[in-house]
Design a protein around this motif. Structure first.
Motif, PDB file in Angstrom:
ATOM      1  N   VAL A 134       0.845  -1.194   0.000  1.00  0.00           N
ATOM      2  CA  VAL A 134       0.000   0.000   0.000  1.00  0.00           C
ATOM      3  C   VAL A 134       0.881   1.246   0.000  1.00  0.00           C
ATOM      4  O   VAL A 134       1.806   1.362   0.808  1.00  0.00           O
ATOM      5  N   GLY A 214      -2.668   4.728   1.068  1.00  0.00           N
ATOM      6  CA  GLY A 214      -3.466   3.970   0.110  1.00  0.00           C
ATOM      7  C   GLY A 214      -4.346   4.889  -0.715  1.00  0.00           C
ATOM      8  O   GLY A 214      -3.885   5.873  -1.290  1.00  0.00           O
ATOM      9  N   VAL A 215      -5.641   4.578  -0.762  1.00  0.00           N
ATOM     10  CA  VAL A 215      -6.574   5.373  -1.565  1.00  0.00           C
ATOM     11  C   VAL A 215      -7.178   6.532  -0.769  1.00  0.00           C
ATOM     12  O   VAL A 215      -8.038   7.256  -1.281  1.00  0.00           O
ATOM     13  N   LYS A 237     -14.372   1.599  -1.430  1.00  0.00           N
ATOM     14  CA  LYS A 237     -13.154   1.788  -2.225  1.00  0.00           C
ATOM     15  C   LYS A 237     -11.926   1.324  -1.450  1.00  0.00           C
ATOM     16  O   LYS A 237     -11.034   0.680  -2.017  1.00  0.00           O
ATOM     17  N   SER A 241      -9.483  -1.918  -2.404  1.00  0.00           N
ATOM     18  CA  SER A 241      -8.080  -1.653  -2.719  1.00  0.00           C
ATOM     19  C   SER A 241      -7.145  -2.703  -2.137  1.00  0.00           C
ATOM     20  O   SER A 241      -6.009  -2.853  -2.603  1.00  0.00           O
TER      21      SER A 241
END
Length: 308
Positions: A134, A214-215, A237, A241
């Motif tokens: 990540v 990460g996201v 999301k 991920s």
């Protein structure tokens, strides 16, 4: 369907998988009156006790998991309690009716920026495990000249005391005089790794901020010492991920995001733009960044933007 005990208890939010493994090894977890073993397969109908207390695994597993973003302040410790009485990040988190917050990764005491907390220990494990790779993104203010050759060295690899390390990317993000900002990305979380990489090429880090994990990016409006709960869209999301499925339970996908503050545990100010805050150096500043602050597109963390 039966699962390994440490995975099931982590998913239910009793702790991170590593913590639960330590409890099992210490004989603190019992299954149907017998000491649990690492990797033991169980389901939610088993009689499970932790340190002599019966736990309600089915109820915990049925609850919708939570994740919050927290804007850590420099000076806070990433621990539940500190023997020296220093402030900890857990003192500023919103209270839970059930379960407990599991911290995703750590930041050293002098670093501020994004921390994630979740009630799902399995999610925390996936986000932190080296195999997930990540991304973590940091804004770094450094003192001294940085040449293209030095940046290439940071991206190629530098030998540290615990092995070789490198940044996936190093991008200049503005600054004047001796101080310059850079955005760096790496995919592991070794102790003080960002600072040690810069120190290895004789450059001093004067400020370090994690802007993405990460996201999930650190929103501009989220003030230091404040937390914000992710909505269903962001949760889904995040789970996807790292290869997990998010079950939203009874949550309303259109439910507004809830912001909390350590002072009241209630809604944060409606418009951050109207306020001014003190930065970590004690100066009073407005929302507009100074000339030395990161100003490029990559330096502007947004709620749904790029990650660290």
């Amino acid at each position: 369907m039966k699962e390994r005990i440490q995975k099931l208890l982590a998913h239910a939010g009793y702790g991170s998988r590593r913590e639960i493994e330590r409890w099992i090894e210490a004989g603190e977890v019992m299954i149907n009156g017998k000491p649990a073993t690492l990797g033991q397969l169980i389901d939610a109908t088993e009689q499970i006790s932790l340190r002599g207390q019966r736990i309600r695994l089915e109820t915990r597993l049925a609850a919708t998991p939570k994740v919050i973003m927290y804007h850590k302040k420099a000076g806070e410790m990433c621990t539940r309690s500190d023997p020296e009485g220093r402030p900890t990040v857990f003192q500023s988190l919103p209270r839970l009716q059930q379960g407990r917050w599991v911290m995703v990764g750590r930041l050293d005491v002098n670093t501020d920026g994004l921390l994630l907390f979740t009630t799902d220990g399995e999610l925390a494990n996936r986000l932190m495990h080296p195999s997930s790779e990540v991304e973590r993104e940091y804004a770094v203010r450094v003192l001294g000249e940085v040449t293209p050759e030095m940046i290439q060295q940071l991206e190629t690899g530098v030998e540290l005391e615990d092995g070789q390390a490198k940044f996936d990317s190093v991008k200049e993000a503005g600054g004047e005089g001796a101080n310059h900002w850079y955005h760096v990305i790496l995919r592991e979380g070794r102790n003080r790794e960002v600072r040690r990489l810069w120190e290895a090429i004789d450059v001093t880090v004067s400020r370090l901020i994690r802007v993405r994990y990460g996201v999930i990016s650190l929103p501009r409006y989220l003030r230091q010492g404040h937390a914000e709960e992710l909505d269903v869209k962001a949760l889904r999301k995040l789970y996807e991920s790292v290869g997990l499925k998010f079950e939203d339970g009874t949550l309303d996908a259109h439910k507004p995001v809830r912001r909390t503050s350590p002072e009241r545990g209630s809604a944060a100010p409606k418009r951050f733009e109207r306020e001014s805050v003190r930065d970590t150096e004690g100066r009073r500043s407005s929302r507009r960044p100074s000339a030395n602050a990161p100003t490029s597109r990559t330096s502007a963390p947004r709620p749904t933007g790029r990650h660290r």
